[in-house]
Design a protein around this motif. Structure first.
Motif: not given
Length: 139
Positions: A24, A33, A29-31, A43-45, A83, A47
């Motif tokens: 996503d 999973s 940002k990117v999320i 899982y990683n988020k 980041t 920014h």
């Protein structure tokens, strides 16, 4: 892993035999999973350092990784980090195999263009044809 280019930032999530991959991406940002080969959820988020153009970005999945091609909002602006936070996460690495100092690349490219232009000038200068009277015609 990640590396920087004048128009894109490339991010590679190294997960072998990933399943249920979700990426996503928005402009900030990117999320990410997925599940690895053992079924462990990951899982990683992230920014981003700067705004990106999520509409002109893509991702590609292979057997060993998921690579994101993230278009920068401001092109030709070097990112000192991936980041927004000024802290390097322990899991994040620079992909030095693909990293280039692209500002230096522009200078090298300009020098190569100048070199080829000089070569073309030498080739295109036409003088009188060479005398061939010193060639041995006997067979």
């Amino acid at each position: 892993m990640w590396y920087d280019r004048p128009r894109y930032v490339f991010i590679e999530f190294c997960v072998e035999d990933s399943v249920d991959v979700k990426v996503d991406l928005d402009d900030y940002k990117v999320i990410f999973s997925c599940k690895n080969a053992d079924g462990v959820p990951l899982y990683n988020k992230i920014h981003f350092y700067e705004r990106v153009n999520s509409n002109d970005s893509q991702n590609k999945r292979s057997g060993r990784s998921i690579t994101l091609f993230v278009r920068k909002w401001k092109e030709k602006v070097q990112w000192p980090r991936l980041t927004k936070e000024d802290i390097k996460p322990a899991w994040l690495f620079v992909d030095f195999d693909n990293w280039r100092d692209w500002e230096g690349d522009e200078e090298v490219e300009a020098a190569m263009v100048e070199h080829y232009a000089e070569m073309l000038q030498k080739v295109t200068k036409k003088g009188p044809p060479p005398a061939m009277d010193d060639l041995d015609v006997s067979t």
